[in-house]
Design a protein around this motif. Sequence first.
Motif, mmCIF file in Angstrom:
data_model
loop_
_atom_site.group_PDB
_atom_site.id
_atom_site.type_symbol
_atom_site.label_atom_id
_atom_site.label_comp_id
_atom_site.label_asym_id
_atom_site.label_seq_id
_atom_site.Cartn_x
_atom_site.Cartn_y
_atom_site.Cartn_z
ATOM 1 N N TYR A 33 27.019 -3.850 91.306
ATOM 2 C CA TYR A 33 27.268 -2.422 91.525
ATOM 3 C C TYR A 33 28.402 -1.938 90.632
ATOM 4 N N TRP A 34 28.329 -0.654 90.278
ATOM 5 C CA TRP A 34 29.453 0.037 89.674
ATOM 6 C C TRP A 34 29.818 1.232 90.551
ATOM 7 N N TYR A 35 31.124 1.320 90.887
ATOM 8 C CA TYR A 35 31.654 2.434 91.668
ATOM 9 C C TYR A 35 32.736 3.131 90.866
ATOM 10 N N ARG A 36 32.907 4.394 91.157
ATOM 11 C CA ARG A 36 34.041 5.157 90.630
ATOM 12 C C ARG A 36 34.961 5.479 91.804
ATOM 13 N N GLN A 37 36.261 5.261 91.619
ATOM 14 C CA GLN A 37 37.243 5.547 92.659
ATOM 15 C C GLN A 37 38.207 6.600 92.140
ATOM 16 N N ASP A 38 38.202 7.751 92.778
ATOM 17 C CA ASP A 38 39.151 8.818 92.484
ATOM 18 C C ASP A 38 40.112 8.938 93.658
ATOM 19 N N SER A 39 41.318 9.302 93.339
ATOM 20 C CA SER A 39 42.338 9.427 94.371
ATOM 21 C C SER A 39 41.872 10.404 95.446
ATOM 22 N N GLY A 40 41.883 9.967 96.708
ATOM 23 C CA GLY A 40 41.527 10.849 97.814
ATOM 24 C C GLY A 40 40.035 11.035 98.031
ATOM 25 N N LYS A 41 39.204 10.324 97.246
ATOM 26 C CA LYS A 41 37.766 10.527 97.388
ATOM 27 C C LYS A 41 37.002 9.249 97.677
ATOM 28 N N GLY A 42 37.664 8.160 97.905
ATOM 29 C CA GLY A 42 36.926 6.949 98.217
ATOM 30 C C GLY A 42 36.158 6.424 97.019
ATOM 31 N N ARG A 44 32.522 5.974 95.000
ATOM 32 C CA ARG A 44 31.203 6.572 94.861
ATOM 33 C C ARG A 44 30.361 5.705 93.947
ATOM 34 N N LEU A 45 29.124 5.450 94.365
ATOM 35 C CA LEU A 45 28.245 4.549 93.644
ATOM 36 C C LEU A 45 27.656 5.220 92.407
ATOM 37 N N ILE A 46 27.797 4.553 91.258
ATOM 38 C CA ILE A 46 27.293 5.099 89.997
ATOM 39 C C ILE A 46 25.918 4.490 89.686
ATOM 40 N N TYR A 47 25.874 3.174 89.581
ATOM 41 C CA TYR A 47 24.642 2.446 89.328
ATOM 42 C C TYR A 47 24.689 1.129 90.109
ATOM 43 N N TYR A 48 23.509 0.592 90.426
ATOM 44 C CA TYR A 48 23.447 -0.764 90.920
ATOM 45 C C TYR A 48 22.213 -1.446 90.338
ATOM 46 N N SER A 49 22.202 -2.780 90.442
ATOM 47 C CA SER A 49 21.131 -3.568 89.845
ATOM 48 C C SER A 49 20.817 -4.723 90.786
ATOM 49 N N SER A 72 24.671 -12.594 85.398
ATOM 50 C CA SER A 72 26.113 -12.649 85.622
ATOM 51 C C SER A 72 26.876 -11.448 85.078
ATOM 52 N N SER A 73 26.231 -10.569 84.314
ATOM 53 C CA SER A 73 26.992 -9.477 83.714
ATOM 54 C C SER A 73 26.322 -8.126 83.919
ATOM 55 N N PHE A 74 27.173 -7.118 84.014
ATOM 56 C CA PHE A 74 26.725 -5.742 84.272
ATOM 57 C C PHE A 74 27.710 -4.829 83.550
ATOM 58 N N SER A 75 27.224 -4.029 82.603
ATOM 59 C CA SER A 75 28.126 -3.156 81.870
ATOM 60 C C SER A 75 27.840 -1.697 82.191
ATOM 61 N N LEU A 76 28.863 -0.887 82.040
ATOM 62 C CA LEU A 76 28.777 0.547 82.320
ATOM 63 C C LEU A 76 29.285 1.299 81.104
ATOM 64 N N THR A 77 28.552 2.336 80.687
ATOM 65 C CA THR A 77 28.975 3.164 79.557
ATOM 66 C C THR A 77 29.209 4.590 80.016
ATOM 67 N N VAL A 78 30.388 5.100 79.711
ATOM 68 C CA VAL A 78 30.675 6.516 79.886
ATOM 69 C C VAL A 78 30.159 7.193 78.625
ATOM 70 N N THR A 79 29.143 8.026 78.740
ATOM 71 C CA THR A 79 28.452 8.508 77.540
ATOM 72 C C THR A 79 29.280 9.533 76.756
ATOM 73 N N ALA A 87 40.336 7.832 86.416
ATOM 74 C CA ALA A 87 39.658 7.203 87.547
ATOM 75 C C ALA A 87 39.735 5.697 87.389
ATOM 76 N N VAL A 88 39.439 5.015 88.478
ATOM 77 C CA VAL A 88 39.313 3.560 88.459
ATOM 78 C C VAL A 88 37.835 3.228 88.652
ATOM 79 N N PHE A 89 37.306 2.373 87.814
ATOM 80 C CA PHE A 89 35.921 1.948 87.915
ATOM 81 C C PHE A 89 35.892 0.519 88.466
ATOM 82 N N LEU A 90 35.184 0.367 89.565
ATOM 83 C CA LEU A 90 35.132 -0.917 90.264
ATOM 84 C C LEU A 90 33.741 -1.515 90.165
ATOM 85 N N CYS A 91 33.682 -2.776 89.821
ATOM 86 C CA CYS A 91 32.440 -3.533 89.792
ATOM 87 C C CYS A 91 32.396 -4.405 91.043
ATOM 88 N N ALA A 92 31.214 -4.576 91.604
ATOM 89 C CA ALA A 92 31.070 -5.417 92.792
ATOM 90 C C ALA A 92 29.763 -6.190 92.705
#
Lengths: 114, 113
Positions: A33-42, A44-49, A72-79, A87-92
């Motif tokens: 999974y890729w999540y985005r974490q913004d201050s005060g917003k918890g 939010r799921l961007i993509y999962y596989s 074993s790998s999952f990449s995310l691109t900000v287009t 923001a903080v981007f979290l992988c899980a």
Amino acid sequence: GGIITQTPKFLIGQEGQKLTLKCQQNFNHDTMYWYRQDSGKGLRLIYYSITENDLQKGDLSEGYDASREKKSSFSLTVTSAQKNEMAVFLCASSIQLGGQNEQYFGPGTRLTVL
Amino acid sequence: QQQVRQSPQSLTVWEGETAILNCSYENSAFDYFPWYQQFPGEGPALLISILSVSDKKEDGRFTIFFNKREKKLSLHIADSQPGDSATYFCAAMLSGSFNKLTFGAGTRLAVCP
């Protein structure tokens, strides 16, 4: 045990720039999974596989691409990075789809756009 | 719209007190509720979780109370310690949704010695 590694730890970009974030896990988990974490917003799921070469859109996929090159790998691109974006981007990862399986998180990539 | 809500946004307690963190949700089909703990500079880590068939789950000093009728749950941290100072996220999941979690905005807890 296992670990999730995210690179880079800090990422500074320019407005309009294409930026790639990488995630590696050695749990041998199926789902990532890729999540985005913004201050005060918890989180939010961007993509999962659910397996290699699979991609599923989350709630926040617009403006992002993702790629699951191998299990074993999952990449995310900000287009196109947005000015003043921070923001903080979290992988899980989790062991299997369905059921109530714990998601293990990496330490995050902190993005700043100038 | 926010499907999972947490309150308060921040909470300060003294060492030894019980901290109470609240969570509510909108989708009555949610049936699994994990709580994650996050320290600064780290990713969240699972602390404790509950299924909707239960009304209480205990793990050491941490207890979840769940009210399905009111769609509310709370995390009680007994005998709070300074090391419990962190942000706590309530999340909810629908079985069969590929482990897709919906997170609340979090409660920042500070425990003063």
